[in-house]
Design an enzyme around this catalytic site. Structure first.
Site, mmCIF file in Angstrom:
data_model
loop_
_atom_site.group_PDB
_atom_site.id
_atom_site.type_symbol
_atom_site.label_atom_id
_atom_site.label_comp_id
_atom_site.label_asym_id
_atom_site.label_seq_id
_atom_site.Cartn_x
_atom_site.Cartn_y
_atom_site.Cartn_z
ATOM 1 N N ASP A 87 1.119 6.224 1.097
ATOM 2 C CA ASP A 87 -0.218 6.171 1.681
ATOM 3 C C ASP A 87 -0.160 6.770 3.082
ATOM 4 O OD1 ASP A 87 -2.921 5.684 1.573
ATOM 5 O OD2 ASP A 87 -2.763 3.646 2.293
ATOM 6 N N ARG A 133 -5.493 13.854 9.662
ATOM 7 C CA ARG A 133 -5.481 12.503 10.227
ATOM 8 C C ARG A 133 -4.355 12.282 11.232
ATOM 9 N NH1 ARG A 133 -7.585 8.267 5.630
ATOM 10 N NH2 ARG A 133 -9.427 9.478 5.032
ATOM 11 N N ASP A 155 -0.812 2.950 9.829
ATOM 12 C CA ASP A 155 -2.207 2.526 9.772
ATOM 13 C C ASP A 155 -2.404 1.331 10.698
ATOM 14 O OD1 ASP A 155 -2.674 4.460 7.917
ATOM 15 O OD2 ASP A 155 -2.926 3.118 6.209
ATOM 16 N N ASP A 157 0.794 -1.228 0.000
ATOM 17 C CA ASP A 157 0.000 0.000 0.000
ATOM 18 C C ASP A 157 0.829 1.283 0.000
ATOM 19 O OD1 ASP A 157 -2.065 -1.866 0.414
ATOM 20 O OD2 ASP A 157 -1.776 -1.718 2.576
#
Length: 455
Positions: free
Chosen positions: A269, A325, A273, A245
């Site tokens: 990305d 984020r 995560d 990713d």
């Protein structure tokens, strides 16, 4: 030009400059339907085993864990005798260890002879993480990454795919460019103290269906998408992987994870995560810059297994040229405590699908407003509830406790006020206000440790 057209053009420009502004690849249906292959029997078995570990790592009362952390911060700031005490001195001489995690090990001049003591220092939801403690120390001597199915002894890939606990260190400074994602086995510590270790210009680190992982003291940047292939993930298994990713660190269905004193920037990305039922995670003392979508906790509104997700963000510095984020959460429970948010361009903390977010003792410095034509675009709101009407999110538990807001930053709270909990306003009103954050995060990011001296 009409005001509405000015605003439209502003967001159109943002979309052109940052095409992934609102959704990372992990959030798209294409990823889950096409890019992610069906797990073979091996990964299905790993998934079942990981779910059992994740359930055991889940804390039934997350408020208790958060309260324990804030109480220890109070002790560092005030001392047991209520005197301000921001300098540890356990190792003799001056030692500027300004938060409870660092004070556990940094003041010892013999830290290099007792590296595994680090595993005793984690706090927050990842507090039971032990990494490779109890296993042998393995020294990486070779920065190459040429063999994916049969990694060469001496390489990082060889080390992280061994079975059993392993404490991984590095013989000298090195730049490691991963040809494909680095798939870690359980019970491993990557310990970069004493040298400069860079994971850069290639694939990132994958933590999938494993437990007990510590990543400490390295720099990760310029992480790129790789097309996949046959990759080893343990001594006894290798398999075909699809395209990675572009995440710096991807945590997938894993528990008891601690990321500490890591410096990260500019990944394709996300920087970090955590998805698919991952839980018992602490991310601390790290420095993040130069990125759009910094952290995604929970990738899809349909993945209700993320309700067990519990993550602590403590003593991190969210620095220059970040957009959004920090984190963005779905479901789960996120405790953001004593982080320094000095820059963001859209918002700092966001979420959907009713996550619990407790922001405690952070410092938020609002960004400068942007002029688009004759219109002023205001990005000073810390929070963003995505894809949800206020009639729904007003019941979500998003609380700000003892935060400091500068340059007109503001936090929109929701949900009932916390009562009868360790960090309610009544209990923690003077514990650790955001004004202390500059000191608590002073050494965020990779440390320049020297063997034989306090770090």
């Amino acid at each position: 030009m009409p005001r509405s057209l000015n605003i439209f053009l502003f967001f159109l420009c943002l979309a052109v400059i940052t095409p992934t502004m609102n959704a990372s690849e992990l959030e798209t249906e294409k990823f889950w339907k096409e890019e992610r292959p069906e797990f073979d029997q091996y990964w299905e078995e790993r998934s079942v085993e990981a779910k059992e570990f994740n359930q055991k790592a889940y804390f039934p009362d997350p408020f208790e864990v958060s309260g324990n952390l804030t109480a220890s911060i109070t002790e560092v700031i005030a001392g047991k005798n209520l005197r301000r005490n921001l300098r540890g001195n356990k190792g003799g001489g001056q030692c500027l260890a300004t938060n409870p995690i660092d004070r556990c090990w940094r003041c010892d001049p013999n830290w290099a002879d007792n590296r595994q003591k680090l595993a005793d220092c984690v706090q927050g939801f990842g507090r039971n993480t032990r990494g490779g403690k109890g296993g042998p120390i393995y020294v990486v001597t070779d920065p190459s990454d040429d063999e994916l199915m049969d990694p060469k002894p001496g390489t990082l890939r060889y080390a992280v795919t061994r079975n059993g606990p392993l404490w991984i260190t590095f013989a000298h400074n090195m730049l490691i460019t991963l040809q494909q994602e680095l798939i870690m086995n359980s019970d491993k510590t990557i310990d970069g103290r004493g040298v400069d270790v860079y994971i850069a210009n290639g694939a990132g680190i994958t933590v999938q269906f494993v437990k007990n992982i510590i990543i400490h003291g390295i720099k990760i940047y310029n992480i790129q998408v790789r097309e996949g292939g046959t990759i080893r993930d343990s001594e006894t298994h290798y398999g075909l992987r699809t395209r990675s990713d572009g995440d710096g660190i991807s945590i997938f269905g894993s528990s008891n994870i601690w990321i500490d004193h890591v410096s990260m920037k500019n990944c394709t990305d996300g920087l970090i995560d955590a998805i698919m039922g991952s839980t018992a995670i602490t991310i601390s003392n790290s420095h993040f810059t130069d990125h759009n979508e910094v952290m995604l906790f929970g990738a899809n509104d349909n993945h209700k297994e993320d309700k067990i997700m519990q993550i602590t963000l403590a003593f991190n510095h969210f620095g220059k040229r970040l957009v959004q984020r920090m984190p963005r959460a779905r479901f789960g429970f996120v405790h953001c405590v004593n982080n320094d948010y000095t820059h963001w361009e859209m918002y700092a903390i966001g979420g959907s699908s009713n996550p619990t977010i407790i922001s405690e003792g952070n410092r938020f410095i609002g960004p400068e407003n942007k002029m688009v034509g004759k219109d002023l675009i205001n990005s000073k709101e810390v929070t963003k509830r995505e894809y949800t009407d206020e009639s729904i999110w007003k019941s979500w538990q998003w609380r700000s406790i003892n935060d400091e807001f500068l340059s007109d930053a503001y936090f929109i709270q929701s949900g009932p006020e916390l009562k009868d909990r360790p960090f309610s306003r009544q209990d923690m009103i003077t514990a650790k206000p955001g004004s202390y954050v500059g000191r608590l995060t002073r050494f965020a990011g990779n440390l320049q440790c020297i063997v034989g001296k306090p770090c």
